[in-house]
Enzyme design. Structure first.
Site, short mmCIF file in Angstrom:
data_model
loop_
_atom_site.label_atom_id
_atom_site.label_comp_id
_atom_site.label_asym_id
_atom_site.label_seq_id
_atom_site.Cartn_x
_atom_site.Cartn_y
_atom_site.Cartn_z
N TYR B 140 6.49 -37.19 11.65
CA TYR B 140 7.09 -37.16 12.97
C TYR B 140 7.66 -38.55 13.30
O TYR B 140 8.83 -38.68 13.68
CB TYR B 140 6.05 -36.74 14.01
CG TYR B 140 6.53 -36.90 15.43
CD1 TYR B 140 7.46 -36.01 15.95
CD2 TYR B 140 6.07 -37.93 16.23
CE1 TYR B 140 7.92 -36.16 17.25
CE2 TYR B 140 6.53 -38.09 17.52
CZ TYR B 140 7.45 -37.20 18.03
OH TYR B 140 7.91 -37.36 19.31
N LYS B 144 11.57 -39.57 13.97
CA LYS B 144 12.05 -40.15 15.23
C LYS B 144 12.69 -41.52 14.98
O LYS B 144 13.69 -41.87 15.60
CB LYS B 144 10.90 -40.29 16.24
CG LYS B 144 10.41 -38.98 16.83
CD LYS B 144 11.52 -38.16 17.43
CE LYS B 144 11.78 -38.47 18.89
NZ LYS B 144 12.77 -37.53 19.50
#
Lengths: 495, 347
Positions: B140, B144
């Protein structure tokens, strides 16, 4: 502490024994204000001033030592400042004086304070510092000898404080209201009796030239310094104050319904209820809210201490602060506080005095006690989140000014050096910044454009090396020739 | 000129709050692009249903609402499969940037995550000068970080070009939360509130969602080239938090207390012991093929010090958290109780 009790301590708390021994050996105050070389500063050669020093010892348990240690004439100035406020306090506290008598006396005290020959003998016989007022003329005489820059501050602060005290005394005497209602009133009261002391001290530091002149304008921070101490004492002295029918805790805090609701009871309606059996839990929730209120000043206190540069002034300001946060930690979630007067242990106090010497260590002391307070907090406490946030603020402050990835260690040569923690992301940032600074410095030295070529440090290319060798060779030749020449001259001379 | 706003992921947790605050301040051109329909449709808001990775769908929406400001909150959060996460978070962002440039959109506010700089080590008071870690802590964070780089690189210097900003929000929570709050409240329902891993001195940033939404509005305003703070905002990233980091375990305890539960006693499991157990559980999980109850990732996550310095946001964005932690917790639990009530009714 007597020899016998020290012996007992050695057996029961060997670590504390060690701390106290170290304190006695290295840190016990050692300035001798009676020495002839100190007379110019201490005024010991004058009889009235000598009496003032005696009064300081008589009236102050905790401050006499640190005041004496203050650099140069500051010791004398602060001693006198302390005595004036102590005298004012003695009048304010005296319950045997009627309001009619007290009002004009308080409101003109800044004039009496410097009026030659003024004394006051009408204090009640039980007033512990009444003798100071009986012989007050010695204080006035000495204050009039002070430099105007000091005297003006002392008089101005006395005027502000006496006004505040008179207002509160008058309200209590005329309305019969014993409680402080709102938190804001509590803050104002503490401002009058302690915040103003912080303000006065700060202005004196600035006036002395030993601290920066602009320090004298940092009054919000100075006020917080005073409030931190005063509010801590007000919490700790709960029992003593209750017994003497003095109520400083604001009803807005202790009368909150939420602390009762948390244990399924109504809100407190009188302050004495907190020390009555069965009310323990609710009382602790109130105490917790009072502690949160003090903690809100902690960061200001740290900010203030960072502004100081004179060592004795720093110690004078920092020691009471670390004592306060230690006391706060001792009181927090400790129901004993409602039953008797509790104090931090002697060894703990000694250790705090020894460590309160620079803003970094003081910040870490604050952080350690904040962690202790936090670890004592329980989730059932209605103020739980506020405690968490307040302690987090102290952590944030420490991390901001004294980041944990920098540690200071002593190198073999005894010099302090900074060591960066290689696993911390901020280390990379610092290293990048340092590299950039170095490059900027080199570029700046070289100027721009054509000069850039010459900017390289010497010895980095082969042509540099040749040039250097050439110069060194030439230097050798010159020295050699001068030597030969000198020898030839000498021979010519002696022949 | 008034902006026409298009909020991607506008029906999601943060997006809903951004939309609400835009409406509350009187904006009359607010549209939403989301893959899921609106939970509480509002006739003032135009809703486009579509897939962010589908260029045609998104460009139709941008053209239709004549968007001048895109607030890109759409993302897949921790726990989604790796490929899907990179597809939505990185490819989706690429698509948003390309579409924005193609249609002359002036502003792009991107919702990033404070974890883009997290590498598993403690981070106390990091600011925006911290570098991206060479190896991201998880996928994740990696996705990002990749998307954020794209967004910042897309910022154009020319006066009428696309201006971008990235907001690194930390530990979001609030009403409508389907991630953090259900996790913590699940522990309450399972009766696992008495366990604490580590000594709980590690501070952690939690951010009440309306505060994060507020930062998006402030950032969007400052992307206008005429705004005095423009130069300090365009092409920059900012950490956004509540400004009050808490010891990690205090947060769930606050939630539980608000919901009426106080753990009777707390068992502290030292970090090393938890790590050991996690390793054993991971081995068992590998053997049995079931997900582990406790993983090393979880242990690192709950024992790490992670809080950010938000001075840059305070100075450049004039951001100041408007809601305190206390208010955030109160509102969140109020919502959770209502949602829980209606859920049990349905059953």
């Amino acid at each position: 502490m007597g020899a016998m009790s020290m012996l007992v301590l050695l057996l029961t708390h060997p670590l504390e024994f060690r701390t106290l021994i170290q304190y006695k050996l290295w840190h016990e105050s050692n300035r001798d204000i009676t020495a002839p070389s100190e007379h110019a500063h201490s005024g010991w050669n004058r009889v009235p001033m000598r009496r003032c020093w005696e009064f300081l010892d008589l009236t102050s348990r905790s401050f006499a030592g640190v005041i004496r240690e203050l650099d140069g004439d500051l010791a004398r100035v602060i001693c006198l400042f302390y005595l004036v406020l102590r005298a004012l306090d003695t009048i304010e506290d005296d319950m045997t004086l009627s309001d009619d008598k007290k009002q004009p006396l308080l409101r003109a005290f800044h004039e009496y304070a410097v009026k030659p020959g003024w004394t006051f003998t009408e204090n009640g016989p039980d007033e512990k510092d009444r003798q100071l007022l009986v012989e007050y003329d010695v204080v006035a005489e000495e204050i009039n000898l002070l430099d105007a820059r000091y005297r003006d501050v002392i008089i101005d602060i006395t005027l502000k404080m006496e006004t505040g005290m008179a207002d509160y005394a008058h309200r209590a005497a005329t309305t019969g209201e014993v409680y402080v209602e709102k938190s804001a009133e509590y803050d104002l009261y503490c401002h009058y009796v302690a915040g103003l002391v912080g303000e006065g001290l700060t202005r004196i530091w600035a006036a002395s030239g030993k601290e920066a002149p602009w320090l004298g304008t940092q009054l919000a921070l100075a006020n917080s310094m005073g409030l931190m101490l005063q509010k801590t004492n007000i919490i700790r002295d709960y029992r003593e104050d209750i017994e003497q029918r003095r109520f400083f805790w604001p009803r807005e805090i202790w009368g909150r319904a939420v602390y009762g609701k948390a244990v399924g009871r109504p809100a407190f309606t009188a302050m004495e209820q907190m020390c009555q059996p069965g009310n323990e839990q609710q009382a602790l929730w109130v105490q917790s809210a009072m502690v949160v209120d003090v903690l809100s000043h902690a960061v200001d206190a740290l900010d203030y201490l960072r502004l100081l540069k004179q060592q004795s002034v720093f110690n004078f300001c920092a020691i009471p602060q670390t004592m306060a946060i230690a006391t706060l930690c001792l009181c927090f979630m400790n129901y004993e506080m409602f039953q008797r007067n509790i104090k931090i242990r002697k060894a703990e106090a000694a250790s705090l005095i020894m460590r309160s010497t620079n803003p970094r260590d003081v910040a870490y002391i604050f952080r350690d006690y904040a962690r202790k307070i936090h670890s004592k907090a329980v989730p059932g406490d209605p103020s739980f989140l506020q405690i968490s946030v307040a302690c987090g603020k102290i952590e944030q402050w420490c991390e901001h000014y004294y980041p944990s990835f920098v540690s200071v260690s002593k190198s073999a040569s005894g010099n302090a050096q900074q060591v960066f923690d290689p696993t911390d992301a901020r280390t990379q940032i610092v290293q990048l910044a340092e590299k950039r600074d170095r490059q900027l410095a080199i570029e700046k030295r070289m100027g721009n454009g054509a000069a850039k070529e010459a900017a390289r440090p010497l010895g980095e290319s082969s042509s540099d090396t040749r040039e250097i060798l050439l110069y060194v060779g030439a230097a050798f030749v010159i020295v050699f020739l001068i030597g030969i020449g000198a020898a030839w001259l000498l021979m010519q001379f002696f022949e | 000129m008034l902006d026409s706003y298009l909020v991607t992921g506008g029906n999601g947790l943060l997006g809903q709050h951004v939309v609400r605050q835009l409406l509350e301040r009187g904006e009359n051109a607010v549209a939403v692009f989301d893959i899921v329909p609106a939970p509480h449709p509002d006739e003032r808001v135009k809703v486009y249903t579509g897939d962010i990775t589908n260029g045609t769908q998104f460009s139709q929406a941008v053209q239709d609402c004549r968007a001048t400001c895109i607030i890109h909150t759409a993302a897949l959060i921790q726990g989604a499969p790796r490929d899907a996460m990179f597809c939505v978070n990185v490819t989706g962002t690429e698509c948003v940037i390309a579409t924005a440039k193609a249609h002359g959109v002036r502003k792009l506010v991107f919702t990033s995550s404070a974890s883009v700089v997290f590498d598993g080590h403690d981070q106390a008071g990091v600011d925006e000068s911290a570098p991206y870690p060479k190896v991201p802590f998880d996928e994740y964070n990696g996705s990002k970080a990749a998307a954020e780089r794209l967004v910042l690189a897309a910022n154009e210097d020319k006066e009428d070009g696309l201006k971008t900003v990235s907001l690194r929000v930390a530990g979001l929570f609030g009403p409508g939360d389907r991630h953090a709050i259900p996790g913590f409240m699940g522990a309450l329902q399972a009766g696992r509130t008495g366990m604490q891993i580590g000594d709980n001195t590690n501070l952690f940033d939690f951010t009440y969602i309306p505060n994060a939404a507020l930062a998006h509005l402030l950032a969007a305003d400052r992307l206008a080239p005429t705004h005095p703070a423009h130069a300090r905002v365009a092409g920059k990233s900012f950490f956004i938090t509540n400004g009050h980091p808490l010891p990690f375990w205090d947060f769930p305890r606050m939630l539980w207390r608000e919901a009426g539960h106080v753990p009777a006693r707390i068992t502290v499991l030292p970090r090393w012991a938890a790590m050991l157990i996690a390793v054993l559980m991971e081995v068992w999980s590998w053997l049995s093929g079931r997900p582990p109850v406790l993983s090393r990732f979880r242990v690192v996550y709950v024992t790490a010090t992670r809080w950010c310095d938000i001075r840059a946001a305070r100075e450049a964005l004039d951001y100041e958290p408007r809601w305190t932690m206390q208010e955030g917790v109160r509102e969140t639990i109020k919502w959770w109780k209502e949602a829980e009530g209606s859920r049990t009714k349905e059953q």
